[in-house]
Design a protein around this motif. Sequence first.
Motif, PDB file in Angstrom:
ATOM      1  N   PRO A  26       0.813  -1.219   0.000  1.00  0.00           N
ATOM      2  CA  PRO A  26       0.000   0.000   0.000  1.00  0.00           C
ATOM      3  C   PRO A  26       0.844   1.266   0.000  1.00  0.00           C
ATOM      4  O   PRO A  26       1.872   1.354   0.672  1.00  0.00           O
ATOM      5  CB  PRO A  26      -0.805  -0.109   1.294  1.00  0.00           C
ATOM      6  N   ASP A  27       0.373   2.245  -0.771  1.00  0.00           N
ATOM      7  CA  ASP A  27       0.973   3.572  -0.775  1.00  0.00           C
ATOM      8  C   ASP A  27      -0.087   4.600  -0.381  1.00  0.00           C
ATOM      9  O   ASP A  27      -0.050   5.754  -0.816  1.00  0.00           O
ATOM     10  CB  ASP A  27       1.544   3.902  -2.156  1.00  0.00           C
ATOM     11  N   GLN A  28      -1.046   4.157   0.404  1.00  0.00           N
ATOM     12  CA  GLN A  28      -2.087   5.027   0.946  1.00  0.00           C
ATOM     13  C   GLN A  28      -2.654   4.348   2.183  1.00  0.00           C
ATOM     14  O   GLN A  28      -2.440   3.149   2.401  1.00  0.00           O
ATOM     15  CB  GLN A  28      -3.202   5.274  -0.083  1.00  0.00           C
ATOM     16  N   ASP A  29      -3.375   5.135   2.993  1.00  0.00           N
ATOM     17  CA  ASP A  29      -3.938   4.596   4.235  1.00  0.00           C
ATOM     18  C   ASP A  29      -5.361   5.126   4.415  1.00  0.00           C
ATOM     19  O   ASP A  29      -5.637   5.916   5.317  1.00  0.00           O
ATOM     20  CB  ASP A  29      -3.054   4.995   5.419  1.00  0.00           C
ATOM     21  N   PRO A  30      -6.282   4.696   3.548  1.00  0.00           N
ATOM     22  CA  PRO A  30      -7.654   5.207   3.641  1.00  0.00           C
ATOM     23  C   PRO A  30      -8.398   4.630   4.836  1.00  0.00           C
ATOM     24  O   PRO A  30      -8.048   3.578   5.348  1.00  0.00           O
ATOM     25  CB  PRO A  30      -8.283   4.733   2.326  1.00  0.00           C
ATOM     26  N   GLU A  31      -9.428   5.350   5.246  1.00  0.00           N
ATOM     27  CA  GLU A  31     -10.284   4.843   6.313  1.00  0.00           C
ATOM     28  C   GLU A  31     -11.209   3.764   5.757  1.00  0.00           C
ATOM     29  O   GLU A  31     -11.587   3.806   4.591  1.00  0.00           O
ATOM     30  CB  GLU A  31     -11.133   5.980   6.895  1.00  0.00           C
ATOM     31  N   PRO A  32     -11.582   2.808   6.598  1.00  0.00           N
ATOM     32  CA  PRO A  32     -12.582   1.819   6.153  1.00  0.00           C
ATOM     33  C   PRO A  32     -13.913   2.500   5.849  1.00  0.00           C
ATOM     34  O   PRO A  32     -14.298   3.461   6.518  1.00  0.00           O
ATOM     35  CB  PRO A  32     -12.705   0.874   7.353  1.00  0.00           C
ATOM     36  N   LYS A  33     -14.613   2.020   4.819  1.00  0.00           N
ATOM     37  CA  LYS A  33     -15.938   2.565   4.504  1.00  0.00           C
ATOM     38  C   LYS A  33     -16.937   2.151   5.584  1.00  0.00           C
ATOM     39  O   LYS A  33     -16.913   1.004   6.041  1.00  0.00           O
ATOM     40  CB  LYS A  33     -16.421   2.041   3.151  1.00  0.00           C
ATOM     41  N   PRO A  34     -17.823   3.048   5.959  1.00  0.00           N
ATOM     42  CA  PRO A  34     -18.847   2.671   6.937  1.00  0.00           C
ATOM     43  C   PRO A  34     -19.825   1.669   6.329  1.00  0.00           C
ATOM     44  O   PRO A  34     -20.278   1.838   5.198  1.00  0.00           O
ATOM     45  CB  PRO A  34     -19.541   4.001   7.260  1.00  0.00           C
ATOM     46  N   ARG A  35     -20.123   0.617   7.042  1.00  0.00           N
ATOM     47  CA  ARG A  35     -21.036  -0.411   6.577  1.00  0.00           C
ATOM     48  C   ARG A  35     -22.451  -0.151   7.107  1.00  0.00           C
ATOM     49  O   ARG A  35     -22.650   0.576   8.082  1.00  0.00           O
ATOM     50  CB  ARG A  35     -20.575  -1.799   7.032  1.00  0.00           C
ATOM     51  N   LEU A  36     -23.424  -0.790   6.449  1.00  0.00           N
ATOM     52  CA  LEU A  36     -24.810  -0.672   6.891  1.00  0.00           C
ATOM     53  C   LEU A  36     -24.958  -1.048   8.363  1.00  0.00           C
ATOM     54  O   LEU A  36     -24.211  -1.900   8.867  1.00  0.00           O
ATOM     55  CB  LEU A  36     -25.698  -1.595   6.054  1.00  0.00           C
ATOM     56  N   PRO A  37     -25.915  -0.441   9.053  1.00  0.00           N
ATOM     57  CA  PRO A  37     -26.175  -0.863  10.436  1.00  0.00           C
ATOM     58  C   PRO A  37     -26.461  -2.360  10.487  1.00  0.00           C
ATOM     59  O   PRO A  37     -27.136  -2.904   9.603  1.00  0.00           O
ATOM     60  CB  PRO A  37     -27.421  -0.051  10.815  1.00  0.00           C
ATOM     61  N   ARG A  38     -25.956  -2.997  11.494  1.00  0.00           N
ATOM     62  CA  ARG A  38     -26.091  -4.450  11.603  1.00  0.00           C
ATOM     63  C   ARG A  38     -27.555  -4.878  11.611  1.00  0.00           C
ATOM     64  O   ARG A  38     -27.918  -5.918  11.068  1.00  0.00           O
ATOM     65  CB  ARG A  38     -25.378  -4.922  12.880  1.00  0.00           C
TER      66      ARG A  38
END
Length: 241
Positions: A160-172
């Motif tokens: 990796p040459d970047q460190d993006p945040e995880p995408k928010p997932r649908l509410p459980r």
Amino acid sequence: MTPTLDVLRSHRSIRKFTEQPILPEQLDAIMAAAQAAPSSSFLQASAIIRITDPALRQQVMALCGDQAYVGAAAEFWVFCADFHRHLQWVPEAQTGFAEQLLIGAIDTALMGQNSLIAAESLGLGGVFIGAVRNHPAELVTLLGLPKGVVPMFGLCIGHPDQDPEPKPRLPREMMFFENRYQTEQDPALMAAYDQAVLHYYQTRTGGNKSMTWTGQIGATLAKEARPYMLAFLHSQGYCLK
């Protein structure tokens, strides 16, 4: 928590890679993990094409919408559903059924997920490429895929040459149900999730993209995607019956 759960929960799609190659022992470990995936009826109905020729990689990248990371990643693999192998060794085998497409797709997806998880556990990153289905007939010719083999998705793997945040997932609560599907869902949950996705995109793109999840779904599902797909599947010997 365990190291395995940490890897799974920290997944992000990586689209920028360094030029550092992947070590042979790392490749071997990723391939072994891919082959360890479950397989329906032990059919092992998958094939993986590793694109190592630079000129071929550029041609494949062009068919995938010229996504730069397809060319820049240390590794690019094309994952295929494969029933050609079965006919090769057992010519009397009955193929062409719609259920076999599901088997091939599921087996192949499990191999792909195992591959990416293995790569991430080694400190690598990757992103799946659905655009290998943009021009499937051309890709079949380019990669010499025989009848019975269908490209499902690609996978970029690299450092990796970047460190993006995880995408928010649908509410459980909107994905996990008990005993029966829950058709009535809380609008407030969706509204809150839409705001979380909107904030994610605005932060990630510096304000250049402002879209909610429902807005993105509305745009994506506004028309049929890849309308040629059924005819292509027929041409490769799938969904004939």
